[in-house]
Motif scaffolding. Structure first.
Motif, mmCIF file in Angstrom:
data_model
loop_
_atom_site.group_PDB
_atom_site.id
_atom_site.type_symbol
_atom_site.label_atom_id
_atom_site.label_comp_id
_atom_site.label_asym_id
_atom_site.label_seq_id
_atom_site.Cartn_x
_atom_site.Cartn_y
_atom_site.Cartn_z
ATOM 1 N N GLY A 144 10.981 -2.669 -18.219
ATOM 2 C CA GLY A 144 11.479 -2.475 -19.568
ATOM 3 C C GLY A 144 12.932 -2.050 -19.644
ATOM 4 N N THR A 145 13.642 -2.110 -18.528
ATOM 5 C CA THR A 145 15.047 -1.703 -18.548
ATOM 6 C C THR A 145 15.950 -2.833 -19.028
ATOM 7 O OG1 THR A 145 14.536 -0.322 -16.652
ATOM 8 C CG2 THR A 145 16.854 -0.630 -17.159
ATOM 9 N N LEU A 146 15.554 -4.055 -18.675
ATOM 10 C CA LEU A 146 16.321 -5.214 -19.115
ATOM 11 C C LEU A 146 15.479 -6.029 -20.080
ATOM 12 C CD1 LEU A 146 17.995 -6.772 -15.931
ATOM 13 C CD2 LEU A 146 19.143 -5.706 -17.863
ATOM 14 N N ALA A 147 16.157 -6.725 -20.972
ATOM 15 C CA ALA A 147 15.447 -7.623 -21.869
ATOM 16 C C ALA A 147 14.979 -8.838 -21.076
ATOM 17 C CB ALA A 147 16.374 -8.060 -22.993
ATOM 18 N N PRO A 148 13.795 -9.362 -21.412
ATOM 19 C CA PRO A 148 13.307 -10.531 -20.694
ATOM 20 C C PRO A 148 14.307 -11.684 -20.794
ATOM 21 C CG PRO A 148 11.575 -9.605 -22.051
ATOM 22 C CD PRO A 148 12.825 -8.861 -22.379
ATOM 23 N N GLY A 149 14.455 -12.420 -19.708
ATOM 24 C CA GLY A 149 15.329 -13.575 -19.715
ATOM 25 C C GLY A 149 16.792 -13.251 -19.476
ATOM 26 N N SER A 150 17.113 -11.982 -19.233
ATOM 27 C CA SER A 150 18.527 -11.676 -19.036
ATOM 28 C C SER A 150 18.957 -12.010 -17.620
ATOM 29 C CB SER A 150 18.817 -10.206 -19.354
ATOM 30 O OG SER A 150 17.743 -9.393 -18.998
ATOM 31 N N ASN A 151 20.258 -12.213 -17.473
ATOM 32 C CA ASN A 151 20.818 -12.473 -16.156
ATOM 33 C C ASN A 151 20.910 -11.166 -15.379
ATOM 34 O OD1 ASN A 151 21.180 -15.245 -16.340
ATOM 35 N ND2 ASN A 151 23.106 -14.999 -17.435
ATOM 36 N N PRO A 152 20.970 -11.276 -14.052
ATOM 37 C CA PRO A 152 21.088 -10.031 -13.282
ATOM 38 C C PRO A 152 22.416 -9.341 -13.569
ATOM 39 C CG PRO A 152 21.279 -11.958 -11.878
ATOM 40 C CD PRO A 152 20.875 -12.459 -13.203
ATOM 41 N N PRO A 153 22.394 -8.026 -13.745
ATOM 42 C CA PRO A 153 23.626 -7.278 -13.960
ATOM 43 C C PRO A 153 24.525 -7.369 -12.730
ATOM 44 C CG PRO A 153 21.684 -5.908 -14.334
ATOM 45 C CD PRO A 153 21.208 -7.179 -13.735
ATOM 46 N N VAL A 154 25.789 -7.100 -12.941
ATOM 47 C CA VAL A 154 26.755 -7.255 -11.851
ATOM 48 C C VAL A 154 26.387 -6.376 -10.652
ATOM 49 C CG1 VAL A 154 29.166 -6.968 -11.191
ATOM 50 C CG2 VAL A 154 28.601 -7.900 -13.420
ATOM 51 N N TRP A 155 25.947 -5.152 -10.931
ATOM 52 C CA TRP A 155 25.643 -4.266 -9.795
ATOM 53 C C TRP A 155 24.518 -4.820 -8.942
ATOM 54 C CZ3 TRP A 155 20.824 -2.016 -9.222
ATOM 55 C CH2 TRP A 155 19.998 -1.938 -10.367
ATOM 56 N N VAL A 156 23.619 -5.584 -9.554
ATOM 57 C CA VAL A 156 22.544 -6.198 -8.774
ATOM 58 C C VAL A 156 23.116 -7.280 -7.867
ATOM 59 C CG1 VAL A 156 20.451 -7.584 -8.922
ATOM 60 C CG2 VAL A 156 20.787 -5.671 -10.492
ATOM 61 N N ILE A 157 23.985 -8.110 -8.422
ATOM 62 C CA ILE A 157 24.577 -9.188 -7.631
ATOM 63 C C ILE A 157 25.369 -8.614 -6.458
ATOM 64 C CG2 ILE A 157 26.188 -11.136 -7.684
ATOM 65 C CD1 ILE A 157 25.548 -11.466 -10.630
ATOM 66 N N VAL A 158 26.191 -7.611 -6.757
ATOM 67 C CA VAL A 158 27.038 -7.041 -5.712
ATOM 68 C C VAL A 158 26.182 -6.384 -4.626
ATOM 69 C CG1 VAL A 158 28.756 -5.271 -5.208
ATOM 70 C CG2 VAL A 158 29.003 -6.704 -7.230
ATOM 71 N N SER A 159 25.191 -5.591 -5.043
ATOM 72 C CA SER A 159 24.418 -4.868 -4.033
ATOM 73 C C SER A 159 23.561 -5.830 -3.208
ATOM 74 C CB SER A 159 23.568 -3.774 -4.677
ATOM 75 O OG SER A 159 22.754 -4.319 -5.683
ATOM 76 N N ALA A 160 22.998 -6.863 -3.851
ATOM 77 C CA ALA A 160 22.178 -7.809 -3.091
ATOM 78 C C ALA A 160 23.041 -8.582 -2.093
ATOM 79 C CB ALA A 160 21.458 -8.771 -4.034
ATOM 80 N N GLY A 161 24.212 -9.032 -2.538
ATOM 81 C CA GLY A 161 25.112 -9.753 -1.636
ATOM 82 C C GLY A 161 25.531 -8.879 -0.469
ATOM 83 N N THR A 162 25.831 -7.621 -0.770
ATOM 84 C CA THR A 162 26.269 -6.712 0.279
ATOM 85 C C THR A 162 25.142 -6.433 1.271
ATOM 86 O OG1 THR A 162 27.628 -5.678 -1.416
ATOM 87 C CG2 THR A 162 27.468 -4.543 0.678
ATOM 88 N N ALA A 163 23.938 -6.227 0.747
ATOM 89 C CA ALA A 163 22.817 -5.910 1.631
ATOM 90 C C ALA A 163 22.559 -7.045 2.616
ATOM 91 C CB ALA A 163 21.561 -5.620 0.811
ATOM 92 N N ILE A 164 22.568 -8.274 2.119
ATOM 93 C CA ILE A 164 22.251 -9.389 3.020
ATOM 94 C C ILE A 164 23.386 -9.597 4.025
ATOM 95 C CG2 ILE A 164 23.200 -11.397 1.752
ATOM 96 C CD1 ILE A 164 20.463 -12.734 2.260
ATOM 97 N N ALA A 165 24.625 -9.353 3.583
ATOM 98 C CA ALA A 165 25.757 -9.517 4.494
ATOM 99 C C ALA A 165 25.730 -8.443 5.580
ATOM 100 C CB ALA A 165 27.075 -9.459 3.727
ATOM 101 N N LEU A 166 25.422 -7.212 5.197
ATOM 102 C CA LEU A 166 25.338 -6.136 6.193
ATOM 103 C C LEU A 166 24.242 -6.439 7.201
ATOM 104 C CD1 LEU A 166 25.810 -2.834 4.148
ATOM 105 C CD2 LEU A 166 27.364 -3.877 5.802
ATOM 106 N N GLY A 167 23.102 -6.893 6.697
ATOM 107 C CA GLY A 167 22.004 -7.233 7.597
ATOM 108 C C GLY A 167 22.408 -8.324 8.568
ATOM 109 N N THR A 168 23.091 -9.341 8.050
ATOM 110 C CA THR A 168 23.530 -10.440 8.905
ATOM 111 C C THR A 168 24.503 -9.940 9.958
ATOM 112 O OG1 THR A 168 23.331 -11.866 6.981
ATOM 113 C CG2 THR A 168 24.479 -12.755 8.877
ATOM 114 N N ALA A 169 25.428 -9.069 9.540
ATOM 115 C CA ALA A 169 26.445 -8.581 10.474
ATOM 116 C C ALA A 169 25.819 -7.740 11.582
ATOM 117 C CB ALA A 169 27.490 -7.764 9.725
ATOM 118 N N LEU A 170 24.702 -7.090 11.265
ATOM 119 C CA LEU A 170 24.005 -6.305 12.282
ATOM 120 C C LEU A 170 23.502 -7.221 13.391
ATOM 121 C CD1 LEU A 170 22.999 -3.345 12.757
ATOM 122 C CD2 LEU A 170 20.813 -4.137 11.890
ATOM 123 N N GLY A 171 23.097 -8.427 12.999
ATOM 124 C CA GLY A 171 22.682 -9.413 13.986
ATOM 125 C C GLY A 171 21.279 -9.167 14.482
#
Lengths: 73, 420
Positions: free
Chosen positions: B208-235
Motif C-alpha cells: 500500500g505504499t505505492l499506487a498500483p501500476g506505478s513505475n519503480p521509484p528512482v531509489w529502487v532503480i538505483v539500489s537494484a542496479g547497484t546491488a547486482i553490480a556489487l554482486g557481479t564485482a564480487l565474482g
C-alpha cells in the motif's frame, strides 16, 4: 497445453544461423588480418586480405550494435 | 515512501540481497569463458561485467511488469509471500554457489514464488501450464539450442582457421570474446536487475505504499542496479571455475564460439518471445564448444551434477519458499524468524565456503599450477584430472575439487586444499 513450437523453432533457427555466420565472419576477419601481418613481415602488403578483414569486422560490429539495440529496445 | 512498515523494509532488503546473489551467481555466464581462456584477467573481467550490469540496469525503461510471467496469480499477493519466495531463491543461489554449480537465478525465484504461493493460497494459485511452457521447456531447449550452435560455430572456426598460427589469431579471438561477453553482461543487467525492481515495486504496491501500476521509484532503480553490480564485482569464482574449466577445456576459439552462441541465443530468444535462461544457454554453449573441437572432452560427471541441480532448482527453492511462507504468516514474529533464519543461513554458508576459498587467484587452477612446493604439488597431483581420463577418474576429481570439504571430519583439508 499449448507450447509455442513456432517461436521455439524460430529461436533455434535464428540462433543457429546467426552464430555460425558471426563466428565464420569473425574467423575470416582474423585470418585476413594474420595474412596481412605475414605479408607485412615479408615487406609486402596484402590489401585484399586487409580490406576483406575490415569488411568482416564491420559486419560483426554491426551485429553487436544490433544486439545492443535489441537490449535497449 | 511515507510509511514503510518494518515488514516492507525487510522485503526490500531481502530483494536487494537476492539481487546481489543473482549478480555473483551469474557472473560466470558472461565471464567464465573469458577468464578461463585468459582473454581478460579475472578481476578485470568481473569489474567490466559489473559496470555493464549497472549500465544495463539503467538502459531500459521497460519494467518487468509481471515478475512471475503469469506463473502465479499476482492479484492480492502478500508481502509475506514475496519475502518467502526470496528466501527460497537466495538460499538456493547460495547453496549452488557453494558447490560451484551454475543454475538459473530466475528459476530459483520462480520456484520460491510457486512454493510460497502454494503455501499461501493453495495449488489453485499456480498456473501449471505456464510452469511447463515458460520454465520446463525452455530449461530443456536452452542448452540444446546454444550447444548445437556453439558446436557448429566451433567446428567452423577450426576448419577455416586451420592454416593460421595461434600467435596471429589469439588477439582477434580475445577481442571477439570480450565483445560477446560484454553483450551477455549488458543483457543480464537489463533483465535481472529489472526483475528485482519489479519485485520491490510489487511489494511496495502490495504494502500500500505505492499506487498500483506505478513505475519503480528512482531509489529502487538505483539500489537494484547497484546491488547486482556489487554482486557481479564480487565474482562467483566457484561457478566461474566450473563453467570455464570444469565442464570442458576451452581454447580461445572455443571460448569465442561459445560466448557468441550464448549471446545470440539469449538475444534472439528474448526478442522472439521465447525467453531462455541465460545460465542454461551459456552452460549448453560451453559444452557444445567442448564437443566441437577435435579431441575435446566434456566432463559429463560435472555436467550431470549441473543438470541435477537444474532439476532440483524449482522444487528446492519451492520447498524453502513454502516453509518460509508458513512461518512468516504466523504474524510479526514469524517474519522476524524468517529474516533471522535467512541471515543465519547466509553467514553459515559463507563460513563453510571459507574452508576452501576460491577467488580470482585460483579460479583457473583446477588443472594447471606451477607452484613447486612439496605438499602443495602432491595435493594438486591428487586432484589434477588425467588428460582425457576415464569417466571414473574424472568423477573422482570432481568430488575432490568442487565439493567443499566435509565439516569436521577432515582436519587436514584447509591448508592443503587452500591452494588447489
Amino acid at each position: 497445453m499449448k507450447i509455442d513450437w513456432a517461436a521455439l523453432g524460430s529461436v533455434f533457427g535464428v540462433s543457429l544461423v546467426a552464430t555460425v555466420a558471426l563466428v565464420g565472419l569473425f574467423t575470416l576477419g582474423v585470418i585476413g588480418l594474420s595474412k596481412q601481418e605475414q605479408a607485412a613481415a615479408q615487406g609486402g602488403s596484402a590489401a585484399l586480405a586487409r580490406t576483406g578483414a575490415y569488411a568482416c569486422f564491420a559486419l560483426c560490429l554491426g551485429a553487436v550494435a544490433y544486439g545492443i539495440y535489441l537490449i535497449v529496445a | 515512501m511515507e510509511h514503510i512498515t518494518l515488514l516492507l523494509a525487510i522485503v526490500v532488503v531481502t530483494a536487494l540481497v537476492f539481487d546481489f546473489t543473482n549478480g555473483f551467481h551469474d557472473t560466470a555466464n558472461a565471464m567464465a569463458t573469458t577468464i578461463s581462456t585468459g582473454a581478460l584477467k579475472p578481476k578485470t573481467a568481473v569489474v567490466m561485467s559489473a559496470v555493464l550490469n549497472l549500465v544495463g540496469a539503467f538502459l531500459s525503461v521497460e519494467v518487468a511488469k509481471t515478475i512471475s510471467k503469469g506463473l502465479v496469480n499476482e492479484d492480492g499477493i502478500q508481502p509475506e509471500v514475496i519475502l518467502a519466495a526470496l528466501v527460497g531463491a537466495i538460499l538456493w543461489n547460495l547453496v549452488t554457489w557453494l558447490v560451484g554449480l551454475p543454475s538459473s537465478s530466475s528459476h530459483a525465484l520462480m520456484g520460491g514464488l510457486i512454493g510460497a504461493t502454494v503455501a499461501s493460497i493453495g495449488v489453485s494459485g499456480v498456473n501449471g501450464e505456464v510452469v511447463v511452457s515458460k520454465v520446463l521447456i525452455p530449461a530443456v531447449a536452452a542448452p540444446i539450442v546454444a550447444g548445437i550452435a556453439a558446436t557448429l560455430g566451433t567446428k567452423l572456426t577450426y576448419k577455416i582457421g586451420a592454416k593460421t598460427s595461434e600467435k596471429d589469431t589469439a588477439k582477434g579471438y580475445r577481442v571477439g570474446q570480450i565483445a560477446s561477453a560484454g553483450l551477455v553482461s549488458l543483457a543480464h543487467g537489463t533483465n535481472d536487475a529489472q526483475k528485482t525492481m519489479g519485485i520491490i515495486t510489487l511489494a511496495l504496491v502490495a504494502g500500500g505504499t505505492l499506487a498500483p501500476g506505478s513505475n519503480p521509484p528512482v531509489w529502487v532503480i538505483v539500489s537494484a542496479g547497484t546491488a547486482i553490480a556489487l554482486g557481479t564485482a564480487l565474482g562467483g569464482w566457484r561457478i566461474i571455475r566450473t563453467m570455464g574449466k570444469g565442464l570442458t577445456d576451452l581454447q580461445p576459439q572455443q571460448g569465442f564460439a561459445a560466448q557468441t552462441s550464448a549471446a545470440t541465443v539469449i538475444l534472439a530468444s528474448s526478442h522472439l518471445g521465447f525467453s531462455l535462461s541465460t545460465t542454461h544457454s551459456v552452460s549448453g554453449a560451453v559444452m557444445g564448444a567442448g564437443l566441437g573441437r577435435k579431441g575435446g572432452v566434456v566432463r559429463w560427471s560435472t555436467a550431470t551434477r549441473m543438470f541435477v541441480a537444474w532439476g532440483l532448482t524449482l522444487p528446492a527453492a519451492g520447498l524453502v519458499g513454502a516453509g518460509a511462507e508458513y512461518v512468516a504468516r504466523q504474524g510479526q514474529w514469524g517474519v522476524y524468524v524468517v529474516a533471522a533464519f535467512l541471515a543465519a543461513s547466509c553467514v553459515a554458508i559463507w563460513l563453510v565456503s571459507r574452508r576452501q576459498p576460491v577467488d580470482h587467484t585460483n579460479v583457473n587452477e583446477v588443472e594447471a599450477d606451477a607452484e613447486p612446493d612439496g605438499v602443495v604439488t602432491t595435493a594438486i597431483a591428487a586432484v589434477t584430472p588425467p588428460p582425457a581420463g576415464t569417466v571414473a577418474a574424472v568423477a573422482d576429481e570432481d568430488l575432490k575439487t568442487t565439493i567443499p570439504a566435509p565439516a569436521p571430519t577432515d582436519p587436514a583439508a584447509p591448508p592443503a586444499t587452500a591452494a588447489v
